[in-house]
Design a protein around this motif. Structure first.
Motif, PDB file in Angstrom:
ATOM      1  N   PRO A   1       2.803   7.841  -9.361  1.00  0.00           N
ATOM      2  CA  PRO A   1       2.171   9.063  -9.476  1.00  0.00           C
ATOM      3  C   PRO A   1       0.734   8.657  -9.826  1.00  0.00           C
ATOM      4  N   GLY A   2      -0.299   9.277  -9.434  1.00  0.00           N
ATOM      5  CA  GLY A   2      -1.813   8.980  -9.810  1.00  0.00           C
ATOM      6  C   GLY A   2      -2.385   7.892  -9.140  1.00  0.00           C
ATOM      7  N   VAL A   3      -1.635   7.120  -8.287  1.00  0.00           N
ATOM      8  CA  VAL A   3      -2.204   6.138  -7.471  1.00  0.00           C
ATOM      9  C   VAL A   3      -2.591   6.724  -6.031  1.00  0.00           C
ATOM     10  N   GLY A   4      -3.759   6.777  -5.760  1.00  0.00           N
ATOM     11  CA  GLY A   4      -4.435   7.135  -4.299  1.00  0.00           C
ATOM     12  C   GLY A   4      -4.726   5.974  -3.549  1.00  0.00           C
ATOM     13  N   ASP A   5      -5.629   6.534  -2.468  1.00  0.00           N
ATOM     14  CA  ASP A   5      -6.251   5.250  -1.505  1.00  0.00           C
ATOM     15  C   ASP A   5      -6.950   4.403  -2.333  1.00  0.00           C
ATOM     16  N   LYS A   6      -7.809   4.872  -3.048  1.00  0.00           N
ATOM     17  CA  LYS A   6      -8.920   4.065  -3.615  1.00  0.00           C
ATOM     18  C   LYS A   6      -8.616   3.257  -4.705  1.00  0.00           C
ATOM     19  N   SER A   7      -7.436   3.774  -5.419  1.00  0.00           N
ATOM     20  CA  SER A   7      -7.007   2.857  -6.689  1.00  0.00           C
ATOM     21  C   SER A   7      -6.061   1.787  -6.092  1.00  0.00           C
TER      22      SER A   7
ATOM     23  N   GLN B   1       9.980   2.944  -9.717  1.00  0.00           N
ATOM     24  CA  GLN B   1      10.002   3.878  -8.530  1.00  0.00           C
ATOM     25  C   GLN B   1       8.924   3.196  -7.500  1.00  0.00           C
ATOM     26  N   ALA B   2       8.221   2.216  -8.179  1.00  0.00           N
ATOM     27  CA  ALA B   2       7.406   1.554  -7.295  1.00  0.00           C
ATOM     28  C   ALA B   2       8.138   0.627  -6.390  1.00  0.00           C
ATOM     29  N   ARG B   3       9.001  -0.177  -6.885  1.00  0.00           N
ATOM     30  CA  ARG B   3       9.876  -1.088  -6.336  1.00  0.00           C
ATOM     31  C   ARG B   3      10.762  -0.355  -5.362  1.00  0.00           C
ATOM     32  N   LEU B   4      11.416   0.653  -5.673  1.00  0.00           N
ATOM     33  CA  LEU B   4      12.173   1.442  -4.857  1.00  0.00           C
ATOM     34  C   LEU B   4      11.200   1.743  -3.484  1.00  0.00           C
ATOM     35  N   SER B   5      10.043   2.313  -3.630  1.00  0.00           N
ATOM     36  CA  SER B   5       9.257   2.842  -2.746  1.00  0.00           C
ATOM     37  C   SER B   5       8.865   1.394  -1.809  1.00  0.00           C
ATOM     38  N   TYR B   6       8.831   0.443  -2.363  1.00  0.00           N
ATOM     39  CA  TYR B   6       8.644  -0.811  -1.290  1.00  0.00           C
ATOM     40  C   TYR B   6       9.736  -0.846  -0.610  1.00  0.00           C
ATOM     41  N   GLU B   7      10.889  -0.937  -1.170  1.00  0.00           N
ATOM     42  CA  GLU B   7      12.247  -1.041  -0.451  1.00  0.00           C
ATOM     43  C   GLU B   7      12.406  -0.245   0.680  1.00  0.00           C
ATOM     44  N   LEU B   8      11.725   1.190   0.296  1.00  0.00           N
ATOM     45  CA  LEU B   8      11.949   2.138   1.447  1.00  0.00           C
ATOM     46  C   LEU B   8      11.016   2.050   2.569  1.00  0.00           C
ATOM     47  N   ALA B   9       9.853   1.518   2.220  1.00  0.00           N
ATOM     48  CA  ALA B   9       8.687   1.220   3.091  1.00  0.00           C
ATOM     49  C   ALA B   9       8.711   0.131   4.066  1.00  0.00           C
TER      50      ALA B   9
ATOM     51  N   LEU C   1       0.824  -1.114  -0.143  1.00  0.00           N
ATOM     52  CA  LEU C   1       0.044   0.149  -0.014  1.00  0.00           C
ATOM     53  C   LEU C   1       0.889   1.304   0.025  1.00  0.00           C
ATOM     54  N   LEU C   2       1.570   1.188   0.890  1.00  0.00           N
ATOM     55  CA  LEU C   2       2.644   2.662   1.099  1.00  0.00           C
ATOM     56  C   LEU C   2       3.578   2.687  -0.421  1.00  0.00           C
ATOM     57  N   ALA C   3       4.043   1.463  -0.901  1.00  0.00           N
ATOM     58  CA  ALA C   3       4.781   1.424  -2.227  1.00  0.00           C
ATOM     59  C   ALA C   3       3.836   2.027  -3.327  1.00  0.00           C
ATOM     60  N   LEU C   4       2.641   1.726  -3.344  1.00  0.00           N
ATOM     61  CA  LEU C   4       1.791   2.192  -4.465  1.00  0.00           C
ATOM     62  C   LEU C   4       1.566   3.620  -4.084  1.00  0.00           C
ATOM     63  N   LYS C   5       1.170   4.076  -3.000  1.00  0.00           N
ATOM     64  CA  LYS C   5       0.507   5.489  -3.004  1.00  0.00           C
ATOM     65  C   LYS C   5       1.519   6.571  -2.363  1.00  0.00           C
ATOM     66  N   GLY C   6       2.773   5.952  -1.948  1.00  0.00           N
ATOM     67  CA  GLY C   6       3.747   6.725  -1.479  1.00  0.00           C
ATOM     68  C   GLY C   6       3.274   7.275  -0.052  1.00  0.00           C
ATOM     69  N   ASP C   7       4.189   7.919   0.762  1.00  0.00           N
ATOM     70  CA  ASP C   7       4.087   8.524   2.038  1.00  0.00           C
ATOM     71  C   ASP C   7       4.865   9.906   2.076  1.00  0.00           C
ATOM     72  N   LYS C   8       4.080  11.009   2.123  1.00  0.00           N
ATOM     73  CA  LYS C   8       4.484  12.386   2.013  1.00  0.00           C
ATOM     74  C   LYS C   8       5.227  12.714   3.236  1.00  0.00           C
ATOM     75  N   VAL C   9       5.133  11.935   4.596  1.00  0.00           N
ATOM     76  CA  VAL C   9       5.690  12.300   5.706  1.00  0.00           C
ATOM     77  C   VAL C   9       7.356  11.820   5.513  1.00  0.00           C
TER      78      VAL C   9
END
Length: 912
Positions: free
Chosen positions: A194-200, A242-250, A179-187
């Motif tokens: 980009p373009g993926v929010g909670d619903k999608s 970017q998604a896979r990088l986000s997954y690793e960061l999260a 979930l965090l990898a898809l929609k990101g985390d602003k904090v």
């Protein structure tokens, strides 16, 4: 959640507490103008938590200063966060001081975040069956929740178990990272897609599964019910990196190397005078009043680490004192023994002193070799050895040591055959849990006794100027040495009772590992004969071939470059030559790892040349150049060290030199083996278990097809090929047998259809159909694999046929890659571990037989994976070869026969 369970372990996210308290409580300070809002808020939450749950174990974890590994992966990580306010910064030290005075363990680990430390401890606790409560306001922590781990938000006092995670986020804990990898985390400045929010994000996760499943099913996204579904697959493809990088960061890291385990997080009695001083300084009057009234109510029934003092240790410098201790040793039911020497190399080590302990705190150091200027007079070494020899060689005098095989080797070089080895604390720890952490004395003392030992570097210094033990002043050396024996005895007393309660583990320790140490000691001291001239000649030939390969690589690339530079190689392969990118590094650049080159080598000449270049360079540097230099001048042989407490599954490993990795499938590797030769009048015999792990698979799975094939003595790969390809046994082609062999061994190691397709160089779909056919023909194997996975998840470990355990802390990991890795290990470990147990039992049986023969008739000189290597006198060669085969084949009884093949030769290559 309707009922409030108890939580023996509470892990507090101190960094989360800090910021929440600071922002929740404003304008609080003492009369001196010092801000106290964060101090008050953090301590108040801790006091409330303790009062509500009364944990027996607890820790408060804070972020360390400086960068973490995530900053290396992604420099923009948390980059947008403002600097910490000065009013908060000045409160951190007081908060730490009060927490310490409360008797609570504090953890601050450099290079990782507090989340990672908490994640590691939570996973370890969960694997050990310890209910754990994580107190945090960080939603990312939801990925750690499982049936043993619960979150609490201290601000709202709400608990979150696995069902609570689903209710709050709409997905289970193991999809939180996705979930965090898809929609990101602003904090945290995690980019997401980009373009993926909670619903999608939820629609994809609920409809398709995690990141891996989404990328495997991109064409199905358009069918999901959310706005923008039709174009989402394109976005996902464009931003996959970017998604896979986000997954690793999260992903919270759950394998941080820590100095403590959950069991060691024991609160101590509060330091009331210090608390009173701090409460007074910050003007927390109510707490100050309560402190005067209460009688240690904050943490009832806490345990305090055992007090270990070096003040009572003795140093033996005269014969009267020696005789007093000799009597103590003779009458003690168990003695802890250690030697102090000049070197870690047992063949070079000179004896400097003995250490003994007969009860906790009753320890002594007997120096015999300190020779620095003005060193005190010591007892004569030869006289001491003569006096101790009967005791050390007495089988009835029971001894415990930490890695006592080393001491046995040192004493063997001084004419003493150490007997009566009853226990080894390194092996006790290893058998208890091979993956719990390091098994050295310093680590075990911290883990089991809560004691920090005197480290060798504390008394000897570091680097090139480090002193050898004979140069260390006696007053320092004596405390260090006696502590070794004292801690060894205390560790045994701490670990043995639990082992004794488990019959299987107790048998693995006392019937296999401890007696094996003696067998390995004999092999190490015996050593292996090496033909140095042959290796030197091969080294020169390899140097020529390596230069030729380097030239060919440069010609293929069209330019010269450094073959050892991943960056330059990456530019040549993927930028200049446009070869396909197989996988990327965590930093997002194309990988040039060996497995990548192996895949590319199937289709492109340059990677194939590189693979040969790397293989030959490693062979030259590791063996042909190095082995001749390792020949001991006294014995004329090479002496390796075998390690029992390294490989998680129970396999032995060896170092200096590593005999386990000499290639056998290449001509150059076989030529190295040709340099392992027999002594004059002897031949080399290499006895190897045939397909032992496949036989163990047949035993464990009880699959009728496998049992039948092995019982009838069929070629198992040919039999498998006949089943999978639907042909008669005598019609199986060489190619079909090769494919069947890849399937047989691949399944043992949990290979996927993708992995099989890469190995056989066939389409993935074809590889999958092979595997499907295999499981149709051998349904017992599929059932075994599924059952083993479930058992591993349920109990946190798998076992060998003989009861050895491999714990799998990642088996319930929210990180899909780690979880899959643990599942593969769960399937393979019982086979690999059972194979390790069988060859160890074989070594014990063969060694007992050798002891009955005339000295030197048969020598066991090497153990390499499933193979034992011997030097045998030529007179009774065949008779002894047959006896070895018989002993090895009868080392264990399985549902299928064990088969041993034993060859004879002038060297190891000829014999194998």
């Amino acid at each position: 959640m309707s009922t409030k369970p108890t939580y023996p372990l509470i892990l507090v996210d101190g960094s989360s507490y800090l910021f929440r308290a600071f922002h929740a409580i404003r304008d609080l300070s003492n009369s001196k103008g010092q801000p106290t809002n964060a101090v008050y808020g953090v301590i108040n939450m801790l006091r409330s938590l303790i009062k509500q749950y009364h944990p027996t174990h607890m820790a408060v974890v804070f972020d360390a200063k400086g960068k973490t590994f995530r900053d290396d992966i992604y420099p923009e990580y948390k980059a947008q966060r403002p600097p910490m306010p000065d009013d908060l910064r000045v409160q951190i030290e007081p908060i730490h001081e009060i927490i310490k005075a409360m008797g609570l363990p504090i953890l601050v680990v450099e290079g990782v975040e507090a989340d990672d430390v908490i994640g590691t401890l939570a996973r370890q606790a969960s694997a050990a069956g310890i209910p754990t409560l994580i107190s945090t306001g960080d939603k990312d922590m939801a990925q750690l929740v499982d049936d043993k781990v619960t979150l609490i938000n201290t601000m709202t006092n709400t608990l979150m178990d696995p069902q609570g995670v689903v209710e709050k986020f709409g997905i289970p804990p193991d999809l939180i990272i996705d979930l965090l990898a898809l929609k990101g985390d602003k904090v945290d400045n995690i980019p997401g897609v980009p373009g993926v929010g909670d619903k999608s994000a939820l629609a994809m996760l609920q409809g398709l599964g995690g990141i891996e499943e989404i990328y495997a099913r991109l064409d199905e996204i358009a069918q999901l019910d959310f706005r923008g579904a039709k174009t989402m697959a394109i976005k996902m493809q464009e931003h996959e990196t970017q998604a896979r990088l986000s997954y690793e960061l999260a992903t919270i890291k759950t394998d941080v190397e820590l100095a403590v385990s959950p069991e060691q997080l024991l609160p101590t009695t509060p330091d009331k005078p210090r608390l009173a001083s701090l409460y007074s300084e910050f003007e927390f009057k109510r707490w100050l009043e309560e402190l005067g009234q209460e009688q240690d109510q904050a943490l009832p029934e806490t345990q305090v680490a055992t007090e270990i003092s070096a003040e009572d240790y003795e140093t033996i410098l005269d014969k009267a004192h020696f005789n007093l201790w000799l009597d103590k040793l003779k009458s003690a039911p168990l003695i802890a023994l250690d030697t102090e020497t000049t070197s870690l190399d047992y063949m070079q080590a000179q004896l400097v002193g003995f250490c003994f302990a007969v009860a906790p705190g009753q320890a002594a150091y007997l120096p015999v070799g300190h020779d620095y200027m003005d060193a005190p007079a010591q007892l004569d070494k030869e006289w001491v050895l003569q006096q101790l020899k009967p005791l050390l060689e007495d089988e009835q005098c029971r001894k415990v040591g930490q890695h006592i095989k080393y001491d046995k080797n040192v004493l063997a070089n001084h004419g003493i055959n150490l007997k009566g080895i009853a226990f080894d604390t390194m092996l006790e720890s290893y058998v208890s849990n091979s993956v719990a952490g390091r098994h050295d004395m310093d680590s075990l003392a911290e883990r089991h006794l809560g004691h920090q030992t005197i480290h060798f570097e504390d008394i000897a210094g570091k680097g090139a100027k480090q002193l050898t033990f004979n140069q260390i002043p006696l007053e320092q050396a004596a405390k260090y040495a006696a502590e070794d024996a004292d801690i060894t005895l205390r560790l045994h007393q701490a670990m043995w009772p639990a082992l004794e309660q488990n019959q299987d583990l107790c048998a693995v320790l006392t019937d296999i590992e401890i007696p094996l140490a003696t067998v390995l000691s004999k092999m190490e001291v015996q050593g292996v004969l090496i033909d140095a001239q042959k290796l030197n000649e091969q080294s020169q030939q390899l140097a020529v071939r390596i230069m030729e390969l380097e030239k060919q690589v440069h010609e293929q690339a069209g330019q010269e470059f450094n073959l050892g530079s991943p960056k330059q190689l990456q530019e040549i392969l993927f930028e200049k030559m446009n070869l396909p990118v197989i996988k990327k590094t965590p930093k997002g650049v194309p990988s040039t790892s060996e497995d990548v080159l192996q895949v590319l080598a199937n289709q492109y000449p340059l990677p194939k040349l590189l693979m040969e270049y790397r293989g030959l360079t490693k062979l030259k540097n590791t063996y042909t150049d190095k082995l001749p230099k390792m020949i001991n001048p006294k014995t004329g042989r090479v002496h390796t060290s075998y390690h029992q407490a390294v490989a998680a599954t129970g396999r032995l490993s060896s170092t200096d030199p590593n005999l386990q990795n000499i290639p056998i499938r290449t001509e150059e590797g076989r030529r190295v083996r040709q340099a392992f030769i027999a002594s004059p009048g002897y031949k080399v015999v290499a006895a190897d278990y045939s397909q032992i792990e496949l036989r163990i698979m047949a035993h464990l799975s009880a699959d009728k097809g496998l049992l039948s094939a092995f019982s009838q003595g069929k070629d198992i790969h040919r039999a498998t090929a006949a089943e999978v390809f639907g042909v008669e046994l005598d019609e199986v082609t060489a190619e079909q047998r090769r494919s069947a062999k890849a399937i047989n061994f691949g399944l043992i190691y949990g290979m996927s259809a993708f992995g099989l397709s890469q190995q056989l160089n066939i389409p993935r779909g074809e590889a999958q159909s092979y595997m499907d056919l295999y499981f149709e023909r051998y349904p017992g194997v599929l059932k075994y694999m599924e059952t083993t996975r479930e058992q591993a998840k349920e109990q946190g470990y798998v076992s060998t046929v003989f009861g050895r355990r491999l714990y799998l802390p990642e088996i319930k990991s929210s990180n899909a890659a780690r979880r899959k890795g643990a599942e593969r290990a769960a399937i393979n470990a019982p086979m690999q571990g059972t194979a390790a147990d069988i060859i160890k039992k074989a070594m014990l049986a063969v060694d007992a037989w050798i002891d009955q023969l005339p000295v030197g008739e048969v020598r066991m000189i090497m153990q390499v994976h499933d193979e034992l290597v011997f030097e045998i006198k030529e007179q009774n060669l065949e008779e002894n070869r047959q006896k070895i085969i018989s002993l090895m084949e009868n080392a264990a009884t399985l549902a299928v026969p064990l088969v041993v093949e034993a060859g004879i030769g002038a060297n190891w290559d000829e014999a194998h």
